[in-house]
Enzyme design. Structure first.
Site, PDB file in Angstrom:
ATOM      1  N   TRP A 158      -2.813  19.171  -9.633  1.00  0.00           N
ATOM      2  CA  TRP A 158      -2.259  18.439 -10.403  1.00  0.00           C
ATOM      3  C   TRP A 158      -1.076  17.531  -9.589  1.00  0.00           C
ATOM      4  CZ3 TRP A 158       2.587  20.069 -13.201  1.00  0.00           C
ATOM      5  CH2 TRP A 158       3.489  20.991 -12.684  1.00  0.00           C
ATOM      6  N   ASP A 159      -1.214  17.587  -8.503  1.00  0.00           N
ATOM      7  CA  ASP A 159      -0.381  17.032  -7.552  1.00  0.00           C
ATOM      8  C   ASP A 159      -0.194  15.458  -7.711  1.00  0.00           C
ATOM      9  OD1 ASP A 159      -1.036  19.802  -6.192  1.00  0.00           O
ATOM     10  OD2 ASP A 159       0.344  19.236  -5.098  1.00  0.00           O
ATOM     11  N   GLU A 163       3.406  29.537 -12.290  1.00  0.00           N
ATOM     12  CA  GLU A 163       2.391  30.386 -11.745  1.00  0.00           C
ATOM     13  C   GLU A 163       2.803  31.884 -11.669  1.00  0.00           C
ATOM     14  OE1 GLU A 163       1.617  28.019  -8.083  1.00  0.00           O
ATOM     15  OE2 GLU A 163      -0.061  26.947  -9.136  1.00  0.00           O
ATOM     16  N   LYS A 199       8.688  30.574 -10.042  1.00  0.00           N
ATOM     17  CA  LYS A 199       8.277  30.032  -8.598  1.00  0.00           C
ATOM     18  C   LYS A 199       8.891  28.689  -8.559  1.00  0.00           C
ATOM     19  CE  LYS A 199       4.330  28.798  -5.785  1.00  0.00           C
ATOM     20  NZ  LYS A 199       2.980  28.443  -5.791  1.00  0.00           N
TER      21      LYS A 199
END
Length: 805
Positions: A354-355, A493, A614
């Site tokens: 998804w960057d 995540e 995270k």
């Protein structure tokens, strides 16, 4: 210090991997790491050349199971060049006395320069200068110029120039249990006294790769009386050229390489194309001139006039350089996505995540044709996404969390924790929010460019099919009279299941749910705004019925969002019931706890048990959507608008920042309330790869989304440049610590120059353009600017407002 240069002095074997990644050269078609030409993969060096979109699949035995994995292929190493004096050994920096060693990355022109001076075992001193380019104008060409000076000796000097096809994918230690031999049927040929060629094919995808080399040697400007000797062994071909050298003689070696594949357009056959092009190519100096001109054009499109500190300017320019080396104008002709680690290494096996959510907004405001091409990568894989949805019992299009060649799900079912050495079940493929990212990018592109052709032919269809998927993912909970989404993984995540549960995924991830409501509202708007004929075609082709649109409207009004405490958005349902982590204790014990998940698992614990993230998850909502958009969404859902500062405080205390993207998002969401803290996170973004703040990950490939995110922080966050509703909206809150900013963008086809300082912005349109006026808004004021006009906006107390001239 020059802010357009990165210079490394001395030779540090422990740091070579990071330097090689940061000294990568590329042109969007292929990129080559900054490894020394004489080096091989040996634990210190890792030569790597990666061709955009060149993937191959292999099957390996891992953790007692057969695992099929696809990787971006490490192509044959075209850099191979070494030398020896007389009958001495081939040059090896570890076997000589290095008197000087310097590597310079020219960020302005995309040139890598290496300077070294050494004394060999017989006391002979030699000076070497090497210049390298991966050509930005000619996407298939690269060049390496090597100049050697015999400072205090005379005698024979032998140069070896070649191509190495024995390379494998072995650049990431935790993947080394996976088979990395992607090249098969490696063949070589000598075409003439100065040209050799190596070609191979990938073992499964059967992509043919050809690299042809032309070498010319001059001694003090003259062609020596030397006959090249062919060196040929399994997978390697080279020419040895021996010349007699006098004291202080200058030997120049020009190596030009052409790289082609069977994926190329306008190509008959890669071997023939590579040979023909390398024979016809200009010499190194002429290629360098055209290469620099191409870079100058890119810098015009991506003009960033920064006046902040020199280290910050240098970092931003490094980030921009690597963004444009990964995604260049050549990308517009390719069927490729954006690998999370660029074309700089093998982390994540070169997959696309998804960057792009953090990359495309920067491109859209400067080179929108590149965003269009990258969205086409997703559109071409829409049939595969539809099949994935059907196979899993859903409607619409379910895009994969990790994508590669054809758009199937490339996420692995197991992953290695390097701290414990254990292979663990991996549920991160349940990050369904990848589809939301694609839809958001598609909508933002349309808003920024007004590209109705793409929107009607491709973009609207993607948004509608992604909406269908999320609507089918949602179930109606009758007890709440709300729609819920169960069994997913959010951006965080760390939380892939409830503690002790055998069922993967968590329920009602707030980011996924709220963005699903946004998606449903947007899809209804898309249908409403399409021209009647195109709307009718799409509705018929996709078989969209009235009851389906009504369901989207209900979801947009009745999606469940979990809350706890006093207006805190729960990251997911039940999040507040998890245990609190003793953050201070873990910091005392481990210092760096960015990868808290690995630490906990190595201790026999589980991050699913804790309120610990995270990276940004809930806070992604404040990154993607303006406060006005969020208020409209929550009001439409029947919830009060939550306090943004309270939610930021809550999750900031519970985040380990194990992803470089976390600093990008936190800098963004803090920019309007706590500027000092925002700038601290901005500094972390700038340092992430330059100083390898994740301790060893940069050597595996740069973090492209963080690099692009730093640019986007400057232009859309701090400068407050936003595109919404066909209007360029300005809400500047530029930090005084960064000095004034001047940048160039393109908005709806019109070049604009914007200067921002404090709460003031000046917008100037380019003269000579005949497009319709652009609409700019700042605060309560809106103005239309025609070609060659200027407007000044100010939100400072007591400011006069806007002026035009």
């Amino acid at each position: 210090m020059s802010t357009w240069q990165i210079i490394y002095r001395g030779f540090d074997p422990g740091d070579e991997g990071r330097r090689e990644a940061l000294c990568t050269l590329g042109n969007g078609y292929f990129a080559t790491r900054g490894a020394a030409p004489e080096s091989r993969a040996d634990g210190v060096h890792y030569p790597g050349t990666y061709i955009a979109g060149c993937y191959n699949r292999l099957t390996s035995a891992v953790a007692g199971r057969e695992v099929e994995h696809e990787s971006l292929v490490n192509a044959p190493n075209w850099l191979l060049l070494t030398f020896r004096v007389g009958d001495g050994p081939w040059f090896d920096p570890a076997r000589v006395e290095l008197l000087d060693h310097e590597q310079e990355m020219d960020l302005d022109r995309g040139i890598l320069v290496r300077r070294l001076r050494f004394r060999d075992g017989r006391g002979r001193t030699t000076r070497v200068v090497q210049r390298r380019v991966v050509h930005m104008a000619e996407p298939h060409l690269a060049g390496l110029e090597t100049t050697l000076v015999a400072e205090d000796w005379s005698g024979p000097l032998t140069i070896r120039c070649g191509i190495d096809g024995t390379v494998t994918n072995s650049g990431v230690e935790r993947y080394r249990e996976l088979d990395g031999r992607h090249l098969a049927d490696v063949r070589t040929a000598e075409i003439g006294p100065d040209v050799v060629v190596l070609h191979a094919r990938t073992s499964q995808s059967r992509i043919r790769i050809a690299e042809a080399q032309r070498v010319r040697v001059l001694v003090d400007g003259e062609v020596p009386d030397a006959t090249p000797v062919l060196v040929r062994r399994d997978g390697v071909i080279a020419h040895d050229i021996t010349a007699d050298v006098d004291r202080n003689a200058e030997v120049r070696v020009d190596k030009i390489v052409s790289l082609h594949t069977s994926r190329d357009f306008a190509s008959t056959e890669p071997v023939a194309e590579a040979i023909e092009q390398v024979r016809d190519a200009a010499d190194f100096d002429d290629l360098l001139r055209s290469h620099c001109l191409a870079w100058a054009r890119l810098h015009t499109a991506f003009h960033f006039g920064l006046s902040t500190s020199e280290p910050a300017q240098q970092a931003v320019r490094l980030h921009l350089c690597h963004l444009l080396q990964t995604v260049s104008p050549h990308t517009a002709d390719l069927d490729v996505g954006i690998p999370a680690r660029g074309l700089h290494g093998e982390a994540y096996r070169g997959h696309i995540f998804w960057d792009e959510l953090f990359v495309l907004p920067s491109l859209t405001l400067h080179l929108p044709q590149l965003t269009r091409a990258l969205l086409r990568y997703r559109y071409r894989r829409l049939p595969r996404a539809r099949k994935a949805a059907r196979d899993n019992g859903f409607a619409g299009a379910m895009f994969p969390w990790q994508s590669g060649s054809n758009g199937r799900e490339e996420s692995q079912l197991v992953h290695l924790n390097p701290l414990s050495g254990r292979w663990l079940v991996d549920h991160t493929h349940l990050q369904r929010h990848i589809g939301i990212a694609i839809a958001h990018n598609t909508w933002h592109y349309h808003q920024a460019t007004g590209d109705d052709e793409f929107h009607q032919d491709h973009g609207a269809e993607m948004i509608l099919e992604i909406t269908r998927f999320f609507a089918s993912l949602a179930d109606h909970d009758h007890s709440r009279d709300r729609y819920v989404i169960r069994g997913v993984v959010g951006p965080d995540e760390y939380h892939t299941a409830y503690p002790g549960s055998n069922r993967p995924g968590i329920d009602n991830n707030a980011y996924t749910n709220v963005m699903t409501a946004w998606l449903c509202r947007t899809a209804v708007q898309v249908l409403r705004e399409l021209p009647a004929d195109r709307r009718g075609e799409l509705v018929d082709a996709l078989d969209i019925r009235h009851h389906e649109i009504d369901r989207w409207k209900r979801i947009a009004q009745r999606m469940f969002v979990p809350f706890h405490g006093d207006g805190i958005i729960s990251q997911f349902e039940g999040y507040e019931q998890l245990a609190e982590l003793d953050w201070a204790a873990y910091r005392r014990r481990y210092g760096d706890i960015q990868r808290l998940d690995r630490i906990l698992e190595a201790e026999g614990d589980d991050p699913n048990r804790y309120q610990a993230s995270k990276q940004a998850d809930v806070l992604m909502l404040f990154h993607l959507l303006s406060a006005e958009e969020l208020a409209e969404l929550f009001t439409g859902l029947g919830y009060p608008m939550p306090s943004i500062p309270d939610n930021i405080d809550y999750y900031l205390e519970r985040t380990s920042h194990g992803s470089t993207l976390s600093a990008v998002v936190h800098a963004w969401v803090l920019a309007r309330s706590r500027r000092h803290r925002a700038l601290k996170f901005f500094d972390e973004v700038l340092a992430s790869d330059l100083h390898d703040t994740q301790h060893g990950t940069t050597s595996e490939g740069i973090h492209l989304a963080a690099m692009a995110g730093s640019i986007d922080l400057l232009q859309r966050c701090f400068a407050g440049i936003e595109v919404r509703g066909g209007v360029l909206r300005l809400n500047p809150l530029w930090p005084a610590e960064l000095g004034p900013l001047e940048l160039s963008i393109r908005f709806r086809g019109q070049p604009l120059t914007i200067r921002v300082t404090g709460r003031t912005a000046t917008v100037r349109t380019a003269a000579g353009h005949t497009r319709e006026p652009v609409t700019c808004a700042c605060g309560s004021r809106t103005i239309q600017l025609g070609p060659g006009e200027t407007a000044r906006f100010s939100l400072e107390p007591g400011a006069a407002g806007t002026t035009t001239c």
